[in-house]
Write an enzyme that holds these catalytic residues in place. Sequence first.
Site, PDB file in Angstrom:
ATOM      1  N   GLU A 164     -49.718  16.230 -37.404  1.00  0.00           N
ATOM      2  CA  GLU A 164     -49.571  16.200 -38.868  1.00  0.00           C
ATOM      3  C   GLU A 164     -50.848  15.703 -39.540  1.00  0.00           C
ATOM      4  OE1 GLU A 164     -48.030  14.428 -36.642  1.00  0.00           O
ATOM      5  OE2 GLU A 164     -48.122  12.291 -37.150  1.00  0.00           O
ATOM      6  N   CYS A 169     -59.935  11.546 -25.244  1.00  0.00           N
ATOM      7  CA  CYS A 169     -59.179  10.958 -24.132  1.00  0.00           C
ATOM      8  C   CYS A 169     -60.079  10.812 -22.917  1.00  0.00           C
ATOM      9  CB  CYS A 169     -57.971  11.812 -23.812  1.00  0.00           C
ATOM     10  SG  CYS A 169     -58.434  13.418 -23.222  1.00  0.00           S
ATOM     11  N   GLU A 211     -56.000   0.854 -24.825  1.00  0.00           N
ATOM     12  CA  GLU A 211     -56.763   2.010 -25.301  1.00  0.00           C
ATOM     13  C   GLU A 211     -57.165   1.736 -26.753  1.00  0.00           C
ATOM     14  OE1 GLU A 211     -54.706   5.798 -25.972  1.00  0.00           O
ATOM     15  OE2 GLU A 211     -56.520   6.824 -25.336  1.00  0.00           O
TER      16      GLU A 211
HETATM   17  P1  NAD Z   1     -49.631  10.418 -30.889  1.00  0.00           P
HETATM   18  O1  NAD Z   1     -48.917  10.105 -29.611  1.00  0.00           O
HETATM   19  O2  NAD Z   1     -49.492   9.446 -32.007  1.00  0.00           O
HETATM   20  O3  NAD Z   1     -49.100  11.818 -31.489  1.00  0.00           O
HETATM   21  C1  NAD Z   1     -49.103  12.990 -30.721  1.00  0.00           C
HETATM   22  C2  NAD Z   1     -48.020  13.926 -31.232  1.00  0.00           C
HETATM   23  O4  NAD Z   1     -46.732  13.327 -31.066  1.00  0.00           O
HETATM   24  C3  NAD Z   1     -48.144  14.292 -32.703  1.00  0.00           C
HETATM   25  O5  NAD Z   1     -47.899  15.668 -32.835  1.00  0.00           O
HETATM   26  C4  NAD Z   1     -47.055  13.467 -33.373  1.00  0.00           C
HETATM   27  O6  NAD Z   1     -46.515  14.118 -34.511  1.00  0.00           O
HETATM   28  C5  NAD Z   1     -46.019  13.299 -32.298  1.00  0.00           C
HETATM   29  N1  NAD Z   1     -45.322  12.012 -32.350  1.00  0.00           N
HETATM   30  C6  NAD Z   1     -45.879  10.798 -32.598  1.00  0.00           C
HETATM   31  N2  NAD Z   1     -44.959   9.840 -32.523  1.00  0.00           N
HETATM   32  C7  NAD Z   1     -43.781  10.436 -32.209  1.00  0.00           C
HETATM   33  C8  NAD Z   1     -42.456   9.962 -31.989  1.00  0.00           C
HETATM   34  N3  NAD Z   1     -42.145   8.675 -32.066  1.00  0.00           N
HETATM   35  N4  NAD Z   1     -41.509  10.860 -31.670  1.00  0.00           N
HETATM   36  C9  NAD Z   1     -41.801  12.170 -31.577  1.00  0.00           C
HETATM   37  N5  NAD Z   1     -43.040  12.672 -31.786  1.00  0.00           N
HETATM   38  C10 NAD Z   1     -44.014  11.822 -32.091  1.00  0.00           C
HETATM   39  O7  NAD Z   1     -51.140  10.690 -30.519  1.00  0.00           O
HETATM   40  P2  NAD Z   1     -52.406  10.887 -31.488  1.00  0.00           P
HETATM   41  O8  NAD Z   1     -52.716   9.580 -32.144  1.00  0.00           O
HETATM   42  O9  NAD Z   1     -52.226  12.077 -32.327  1.00  0.00           O
HETATM   43  O10 NAD Z   1     -53.554  11.225 -30.418  1.00  0.00           O
HETATM   44  C11 NAD Z   1     -54.320  10.262 -29.765  1.00  0.00           C
HETATM   45  C12 NAD Z   1     -53.772   9.976 -28.386  1.00  0.00           C
HETATM   46  O11 NAD Z   1     -53.755  11.167 -27.621  1.00  0.00           O
HETATM   47  C13 NAD Z   1     -54.649   9.008 -27.597  1.00  0.00           C
HETATM   48  O12 NAD Z   1     -53.809   8.111 -26.921  1.00  0.00           O
HETATM   49  C14 NAD Z   1     -55.389   9.905 -26.627  1.00  0.00           C
HETATM   50  O13 NAD Z   1     -55.816   9.284 -25.434  1.00  0.00           O
HETATM   51  C15 NAD Z   1     -54.355  10.930 -26.348  1.00  0.00           C
HETATM   52  N6  NAD Z   1     -54.945  12.154 -25.836  1.00  0.00           N
HETATM   53  C16 NAD Z   1     -54.795  12.418 -24.511  1.00  0.00           C
HETATM   54  C17 NAD Z   1     -55.370  13.539 -23.971  1.00  0.00           C
HETATM   55  C18 NAD Z   1     -55.229  13.834 -22.505  1.00  0.00           C
HETATM   56  O14 NAD Z   1     -55.650  14.899 -22.103  1.00  0.00           O
HETATM   57  N7  NAD Z   1     -54.660  12.960 -21.703  1.00  0.00           N
HETATM   58  C19 NAD Z   1     -56.096  14.411 -24.777  1.00  0.00           C
HETATM   59  C20 NAD Z   1     -56.226  14.123 -26.131  1.00  0.00           C
HETATM   60  C21 NAD Z   1     -55.632  12.979 -26.647  1.00  0.00           C
END
Ligand code: NAD
Length: 492
Positions: free
Chosen positions: A179, A284, A385
């Site tokens: 979002e 990440c 992190e």
């Molecule tokens: P996030 O977990 O906050 O959100 C990711 C997705 O989940 C979004 O689409 C969001 O709308 C949804 N979401 C968030 N909270 C939710 C909930 N309680 N219930 C259901 N859906 C929910 O992550 P972010 O802040 O957007 O991204 C950063 C994170 O992603 C970092 O921790 C990073 O390390 C990780 N990441 C990991 C990789 C990998 O390959 N391992 C790659 C990119 C990013």
Amino acid sequence: MNAISSLPNYINGQWLTSNATEYLDVINPATAEILARVPLSPASEVNQATQAAAEAFVSWRRTPATERVQYLFKLKNLLEEHFEDLARTITQECGKTLAESKGEMRRAIENVEIACGIPMMMQGSNLEDIAKGIDEMMIRQPLGVAAVICPFNFPGMIPFWFLPYAIATGNTYIVKPSEKVPLTMQKIFQLIEKTDIPQGVVNLVNGTKAAVDAILDHPQIRAISFVGSTPVAKYIYSRGAANGKRMQCQGGAKNPIIVLPDADIEMTTKIAADSAFGCAGQRCLAASIAVTVGEAKQTFTEAIAETATKRVVGNGLDQGVEMGPVITTQSKTRIEELIQQGAEEGARLLVDGRNPEITGYQQGNFIRPTILQNVNPAGEIARTEIFGPVLSLIHVDSIDQAIALVNSGQYGNMACLFTNSGAAARKFRYEAEAGNIGINIGVAAPMAFFPFSGWKDSFFGDLHGQGNHAVEFFTQTKVVVERWPSNWSRQF
Ligand code: NAD
């Protein structure tokens, strides 16, 4: 003043205004300008997209693989044609520099290219005469409807770790972008529309928790890919798996790099700085801890401090800028509080990047590169992190101690070693408990034809994104055992 547009969803080949009662602002993190409003789509719109995808699946799975990939060839060309515009959009909504956004789009396109090889990659296997006159074959078939839930930090690339493979193997698909950065996928779906892919094969639903929970619970969605933070990855993995779905959930990271005394310090410093501060540390695969061994302590510390101080920070669209802002004001506050906590835990603030003045961008979420020295390996700052441009330095006396430190971490996304010794490199590759390893590499990101192999709390599931893992994930195997009576010839 331009009216701020509300973003539509793309369902069954139509751009539809959401019935959401709530919207969020999409904000440029460098300027604080509101770019658009994103709907928090209700479950009914996920259901609508799933229904469309399920109906499209009936004929899409019967479309020959060679025909299915023609849409991907068209998409590849359209992505190339609109490359600059897509990169600018990524920078505007996500903050990274234009060069970083172009790198990201390149990686997205590479996945489309690899998925065009599905007619080869999706093949099964067979063996004649598993018993006398009996043959056996294994074929791969698509699952049905699948979906991806994406994070904010790679709005263009991450959906492409999955989408091209999902549809090339004959599934139909739903993308739920972050979002915080929904604009890039809006533009990419406009290009997907131009390929004339049959309606319902790919769908876009914006939103947050309500949309995600609807995806997790929908009985017709067979497989879900998730990339995001570890707590959310765990939640999504458990709920989806409890509902009987095939799940792959990539989580957070805390990536260590080890610098041995024999490393080329000039090269190492440049690479380590790009890893720790590139994309403002919001990768990440960003280096978060540098473990210096022996004499590397002094040489590396001096060099990295100088490099960090010199890094040009600003709006990623401006020429010469090497690092953009972090994604939100909340994120900036959280990172600055963690830096303070590190100092309170006893670390020395070697380079303090908090609250910088960035001329012309007072409203932006900027933090300059920050380095904490003598970080307590057991403290919060060494374990959490941070997801910002912060590098922690820890010193040890031997490679064994360094590897033990790497392996004591909760995460296992990436670990890197800087050295001139082949023996040290082999030992590290063999012993390090992480799924992506770099040897004199700072961001060990697998190319599209290798799986993105996070371990430990960086990944929940079995099959990773990209390459052959993606083909396995998006297909189910069917084994056929055949016997044909040998008297058939008498009938003709
Ligand atoms: P996030 O977990 O906050 O959100 C990711 C997705 O989940 C979004 O689409 C969001 O709308 C949804 N979401 C968030 N909270 C939710 C909930 N309680 N219930 C259901 N859906 C929910 O992550 P972010 O802040 O957007 O991204 C950063 C994170 O992603 C970092 O921790 C990073 O390390 C990780 N990441 C990991 C990789 C990998 O390959 N391992 C790659 C990119 C990013």
